[in-house]
Design a protein around this motif. Structure first.
Motif, mmCIF file in Angstrom:
data_model
loop_
_atom_site.group_PDB
_atom_site.id
_atom_site.type_symbol
_atom_site.label_atom_id
_atom_site.label_comp_id
_atom_site.label_asym_id
_atom_site.label_seq_id
_atom_site.Cartn_x
_atom_site.Cartn_y
_atom_site.Cartn_z
ATOM 1 N N GLU A 179 -10.138 -0.798 -0.830
ATOM 2 C CA GLU A 179 -10.394 0.065 -1.988
ATOM 3 C C GLU A 179 -11.538 -0.472 -2.840
ATOM 4 O O GLU A 179 -12.334 0.304 -3.377
ATOM 5 C CB GLU A 179 -9.123 0.183 -2.827
ATOM 6 C CG GLU A 179 -7.957 0.845 -2.107
ATOM 7 C CD GLU A 179 -8.280 2.240 -1.630
ATOM 8 O OE1 GLU A 179 -9.072 2.928 -2.306
ATOM 9 O OE2 GLU A 179 -7.754 2.642 -0.581
ATOM 10 N N VAL A 293 -9.451 7.193 -4.055
ATOM 11 C CA VAL A 293 -9.243 5.810 -4.482
ATOM 12 C C VAL A 293 -8.177 5.741 -5.573
ATOM 13 O O VAL A 293 -7.324 4.854 -5.576
ATOM 14 C CB VAL A 293 -10.567 5.187 -4.962
ATOM 15 C CG1 VAL A 293 -10.323 3.837 -5.627
ATOM 16 C CG2 VAL A 293 -11.531 5.039 -3.805
ATOM 17 N N SER A 296 -4.824 6.125 -3.939
ATOM 18 C CA SER A 296 -4.443 4.909 -3.204
ATOM 19 C C SER A 296 -4.014 3.803 -4.150
ATOM 20 O O SER A 296 -3.002 3.113 -3.913
ATOM 21 C CB SER A 296 -5.617 4.440 -2.337
ATOM 22 O OG SER A 296 -5.947 5.417 -1.372
#
Length: 343
Positions: A179, A293, A296
């Motif tokens: 990430e 992102v 996540s």
């Protein structure tokens, strides 16, 4: 004349026959003499052979007697040595049996202590379970019914350790790293809407790392100035400010990784929450990569990295009590034996 000649011829023939007979008799006499000599030699040889055999037999008998005597002495010595060795081995066996069980108890107690330390200090569930199993094997070798409560406690503790959720720290760390690489290429928002000036964590947990998060929030607070305009403006963040923003976000992700390795749940969640707020406040939310992102990081924030660990000290305490009681009983038995001897 003829008669005389015939007589002479007959006498000559008789003489010749007599000479031949004499020669044959002489030859026979010589043979008899040689045979007598050979018989004498054979007799002498036989006598000498008999004497030699007698001497050999005498020596053989003497040697046999000597060997029998040595065998008898060796057998007696071997028997005496074996009896002595058997007595020594029997005594050592008794002592070794007692010491062996004591050593097994001591080793099991040491392994149980290590298991508790491994779980409490290092939070190593697998290592603690392995030590518990090894300690249980030592107690099984001791083969003492009095150790059943200790082994029961070990079995319960192993079952409790099996119920502890396994955390894939390596996987989580790599996910955060991925990430972080994605964030490096995400676009910032061109028009920054009105933001709250206070970007620090609302209810941050206490600890030395709180100052670091607050410091980052304060610096970002001074970095961005919010102004209201009626018309759209160009990007309000300079290249230097953009570099500083991206660097700050990277540090926040790294701080979450450190918290993951140290199993600091509060710091882990606070760091990821800070990263999500930075993404929502300064990055282009219309970009699918930014949204991915954020999703996540939100999922990673919900991971539990500090599971509650069970108490595995019951087996250690039970074995310590058993060893102490065994020691007291042994000392009591020795004192009673000493008093009986005195009486």
């Amino acid at each position: 004349m003829i008669l005389v000649l015939l007589v002479i011829a007959g006498l000559g023939f008789i003489g010749w026959k007599g000479w031949q007979l004499q020669q044959a008799m002489n030859a026979r006499i010589d043979q008899l003499k040689e045979g007598a000599a050979n018989v004498e030699q054979v007799r002498e040889l036989t006598e000498k052979t008999g004497q030699l055999e007698t001497g050999v037999n005498e020596r053989r008998q003497a040697m046999t007697q000597t060997i029998d005597g040595i065998k008898t002495e060796f057998t007696d010595y071997k028997t005496e040595v074996n009896e002595t060795l058997d007595r020594v081995l029997a005594e050592l066996s008794k002592e070794q049996s007692a010491d062996s069980r004591d050593w097994l108890h001591a080793e099991a107690a040491y392994l149980l202590r290590l298991a508790n330390q491994r779980l409490q200090l290092e939070r190593d569930v697998e290592g603690a379970a392995a030590l518990l199993r090894t300690a249980d094997n030592r107690l099984r070798e001791a083969d003492n019914p009095a150790l059943v409560p200790v082994r029961r406690a070990i079995a319960e503790e192993l079952a409790a350790l099996q119920g502890v959720p396994r955390i894939d720290r390596t996987g989580l760390y790599l996910a955060l790293n991925a990430e972080q690489e994605q964030i490096a290429g995400l676009p910032l928002a061109q028009d920054i809407e009105e933001l709250t000036a206070d970007t620090t964590i609302a209810e941050a947990p206490s600890g030395p790392w709180q100052e670091q998060l607050s410091k980052i929030g304060s610096e970002l607070k001074d970095l961005v100035v919010v102004r209201h305009h009626d018309q759209a403006l160009e990007a309000l963040i300079t290249p230097e400010q953009e570099s500083y923003l991206r660097q700050s976000l990277r540090l926040v992700i790294e701080q979450a990784q450190v918290a993951l390795l140290k199993e600091e749940q509060d710091l882990y969640e606070a760091s990821l929450d800070k990263a999500i707020k930075l993404l929502e406040g300064y990055y282009d939310l219309d970009d699918s990569g930014v949204q991915a992102v954020i999703t996540s990081l939100t999922e990673l924030k919900g991971e539990s990295i500090h599971p509650e660990l069970p108490d595995i000290s019951a087996s250690q305490q039970a074995l310590a009590s058993f060893i102490e009681q065994r020691f007291e009983e042994r000392n009591s038995g020795q004192e009673n034996a000493g008093q009986g001897g005195d009486s």
